[in-house]
Write a protein that holds these residues in place. Structure first.
Motif, PDB file in Angstrom:
ATOM      1  N   GLY A 286       0.896  -1.121   0.000  1.00 16.40           N
ATOM      2  CA  GLY A 286       0.000   0.000   0.000  1.00 16.40           C
ATOM      3  C   GLY A 286       0.936   1.171   0.000  1.00 16.40           C
ATOM      4  O   GLY A 286       1.757   1.234   0.854  1.00 16.40           O
ATOM      5  N   PHE A 287       0.834   2.040  -0.954  1.00 14.58           N
ATOM      6  CA  PHE A 287       1.876   3.025  -1.172  1.00 14.58           C
ATOM      7  C   PHE A 287       1.386   4.442  -1.087  1.00 14.58           C
ATOM      8  O   PHE A 287       0.216   4.715  -1.182  1.00 14.58           O
ATOM      9  N   ALA A 288       2.371   5.335  -0.968  1.00 15.18           N
ATOM     10  CA  ALA A 288       2.069   6.757  -0.972  1.00 15.18           C
ATOM     11  C   ALA A 288       1.540   7.186  -2.336  1.00 15.18           C
ATOM     12  O   ALA A 288       0.643   8.000  -2.427  1.00 15.18           O
ATOM     13  N   THR A 289       2.103   6.641  -3.412  1.00 17.05           N
ATOM     14  CA  THR A 289       1.626   6.968  -4.759  1.00 17.05           C
ATOM     15  C   THR A 289       1.568   5.702  -5.595  1.00 17.05           C
ATOM     16  O   THR A 289       2.264   4.730  -5.330  1.00 17.05           O
ATOM     17  N   MET A 290       0.771   5.695  -6.634  1.00 19.21           N
ATOM     18  CA  MET A 290       0.659   4.535  -7.493  1.00 19.21           C
ATOM     19  C   MET A 290       1.945   4.298  -8.277  1.00 19.21           C
ATOM     20  O   MET A 290       2.258   3.181  -8.624  1.00 19.21           O
ATOM     21  N   ALA A 291       2.726   5.332  -8.515  1.00 18.82           N
ATOM     22  CA  ALA A 291       3.996   5.155  -9.220  1.00 18.82           C
ATOM     23  C   ALA A 291       4.922   4.251  -8.415  1.00 18.82           C
ATOM     24  O   ALA A 291       5.657   3.443  -8.976  1.00 18.82           O
ATOM     25  N   ASP A 292       4.891   4.372  -7.086  1.00 20.67           N
ATOM     26  CA  ASP A 292       5.708   3.521  -6.238  1.00 20.67           C
ATOM     27  C   ASP A 292       5.332   2.057  -6.397  1.00 20.67           C
ATOM     28  O   ASP A 292       6.158   1.173  -6.259  1.00 20.67           O
ATOM     29  N   ALA A 293       4.059   1.776  -6.649  1.00 21.67           N
ATOM     30  CA  ALA A 293       3.559   0.407  -6.687  1.00 21.67           C
ATOM     31  C   ALA A 293       3.846  -0.302  -7.999  1.00 21.67           C
ATOM     32  O   ALA A 293       3.683  -1.506  -8.084  1.00 21.67           O
ATOM     33  N   ALA A 294       4.276   0.424  -9.011  1.00 17.59           N
ATOM     34  CA  ALA A 294       4.430  -0.165 -10.343  1.00 17.59           C
ATOM     35  C   ALA A 294       5.285  -1.424 -10.330  1.00 17.59           C
ATOM     36  O   ALA A 294       4.987  -2.378 -11.025  1.00 17.59           O
ATOM     37  N   GLY A 295       6.333  -1.479  -9.530  1.00 16.53           N
ATOM     38  CA  GLY A 295       7.206  -2.648  -9.474  1.00 16.53           C
ATOM     39  C   GLY A 295       6.549  -3.862  -8.869  1.00 16.53           C
ATOM     40  O   GLY A 295       7.004  -4.982  -9.069  1.00 16.53           O
ATOM     41  N   MET A 296       5.482  -3.699  -8.114  1.00 17.89           N
ATOM     42  CA  MET A 296       4.809  -4.819  -7.460  1.00 17.89           C
ATOM     43  C   MET A 296       3.542  -5.249  -8.163  1.00 17.89           C
ATOM     44  O   MET A 296       3.056  -6.354  -7.920  1.00 17.89           O
ATOM     45  N   ASP A 297       2.972  -4.404  -9.005  1.00 21.09           N
ATOM     46  CA  ASP A 297       1.734  -4.764  -9.698  1.00 21.09           C
ATOM     47  C   ASP A 297       1.930  -6.056 -10.487  1.00 21.09           C
ATOM     48  O   ASP A 297       2.990  -6.294 -11.052  1.00 21.09           O
ATOM     49  N   GLY A 298       0.897  -6.867 -10.518  1.00 21.24           N
ATOM     50  CA  GLY A 298       0.934  -8.067 -11.336  1.00 21.24           C
ATOM     51  C   GLY A 298       0.665  -9.330 -10.552  1.00 21.24           C
ATOM     52  O   GLY A 298       0.173  -9.312  -9.433  1.00 21.24           O
TER      53      GLY A 298
ATOM     54  N   LYS B  37       7.239 -13.772  10.056  1.00 20.53           N
ATOM     55  CA  LYS B  37       7.472 -14.815   9.061  1.00 20.53           C
ATOM     56  C   LYS B  37       7.791 -14.154   7.729  1.00 20.53           C
ATOM     57  O   LYS B  37       7.126 -13.228   7.311  1.00 20.53           O
ATOM     58  N   ASP B  38       8.824 -14.665   7.059  1.00 24.29           N
ATOM     59  CA  ASP B  38       9.208 -14.218   5.725  1.00 24.29           C
ATOM     60  C   ASP B  38       8.626 -15.169   4.693  1.00 24.29           C
ATOM     61  O   ASP B  38       8.588 -16.383   4.904  1.00 24.29           O
ATOM     62  N   VAL B  39       8.197 -14.617   3.554  1.00 18.89           N
ATOM     63  CA  VAL B  39       7.708 -15.418   2.432  1.00 18.89           C
ATOM     64  C   VAL B  39       8.361 -14.889   1.157  1.00 18.89           C
ATOM     65  O   VAL B  39       8.395 -13.681   0.932  1.00 18.89           O
ATOM     66  N   ASN B  40       8.865 -15.804   0.332  1.00 17.20           N
ATOM     67  CA  ASN B  40       9.464 -15.445  -0.945  1.00 17.20           C
ATOM     68  C   ASN B  40       8.431 -15.608  -2.054  1.00 17.20           C
ATOM     69  O   ASN B  40       7.604 -16.515  -2.012  1.00 17.20           O
ATOM     70  N   TRP B  41       8.524 -14.732  -3.071  1.00 13.46           N
ATOM     71  CA  TRP B  41       7.598 -14.708  -4.194  1.00 13.46           C
ATOM     72  C   TRP B  41       8.361 -14.582  -5.490  1.00 13.46           C
ATOM     73  O   TRP B  41       9.423 -13.968  -5.519  1.00 13.46           O
ATOM     74  N   ALA B  42       7.792 -15.123  -6.562  1.00 17.13           N
ATOM     75  CA  ALA B  42       8.358 -14.980  -7.912  1.00 17.13           C
ATOM     76  C   ALA B  42       7.281 -14.419  -8.816  1.00 17.13           C
ATOM     77  O   ALA B  42       6.124 -14.851  -8.790  1.00 17.13           O
ATOM     78  N   ARG B  43       7.651 -13.437  -9.616  1.00 16.27           N
ATOM     79  CA  ARG B  43       6.699 -12.828 -10.545  1.00 16.27           C
ATOM     80  C   ARG B  43       6.296 -13.856 -11.607  1.00 16.27           C
ATOM     81  O   ARG B  43       7.109 -14.611 -12.113  1.00 16.27           O
ATOM     82  N   ILE B  44       4.996 -13.876 -11.934  1.00 11.01           N
ATOM     83  CA  ILE B  44       4.479 -14.729 -12.986  1.00 11.01           C
ATOM     84  C   ILE B  44       4.304 -13.850 -14.223  1.00 11.01           C
ATOM     85  O   ILE B  44       3.577 -12.873 -14.178  1.00 11.01           O
ATOM     86  N   ASN B  45       4.959 -14.196 -15.306  1.00  9.43           N
ATOM     87  CA  ASN B  45       4.846 -13.403 -16.535  1.00  9.43           C
ATOM     88  C   ASN B  45       3.760 -13.928 -17.435  1.00  9.43           C
ATOM     89  O   ASN B  45       3.425 -15.049 -17.452  1.00  9.43           O
TER      90      ASN B  45
END
Length: 123
Positions: free
Chosen positions: A14-26, A115-123
């Motif tokens: 949850g970000f201050a601006t949507m531009a910050d979130a671009a790297g996480m979208d998807g 707890k830590d969780v690792n994620w991989a982007r799905i293209n």
């Protein structure tokens, strides 16, 4: 408790601006292979929605949502809170995004249990 930590760590955003979130979208796949989520804007926050849960996983279901309010703390690093409406709980959360990999850390009990969780982007 494990379920709570998994949901909290699940995603945090949850970000201050949507531009910050671009790297996480998807779309993202959890490292244990038991879940896939879609991260997208939802109002002024970011939501992580379960899009697929491995059959037989009793503590989660497709459609569960985590609403995140986080702010950048450095390049690719974010910190804030995540609200889980299914459990009416708020967690401390941090997220680290590096290219197509992401690590989330969810904490409860004033940060004593994490707890830590690792994620991989799905293209």
């Amino acid at each position: 408790m494990k379920r709570i930590l998994t949901m909290a760590a699940m995603l945090s955003l949850g970000f201050a601006t949507m531009a910050d979130a671009a790297g996480m979208d998807g779309q993202w796949a959890r490292g244990d292979g038991n879940a896939k989520v879609r991260i997208a804007p939802c109002g002024s926050n970011i939501c992580a929605t379960n899009t697929w849960i491995k059959p037989g996983t009793p503590s989660e279901k497709a459609g569960d949502i985590l609403t995140m309010t986080i702010k950048p703390v450095s390049n690719g690093e974010y910190s804030g809170t995540a609200f889980d409406p299914q459990r009416n709980m708020t967690y401390k959360i941090s997220v680290s995004v590096k290219g197509d990999t992401m690590t989330t850390r969810g904490c409860v009990l004033a940060g004593l249990l994490c707890k830590d969780v690792n994620w991989a982007r799905i293209n």
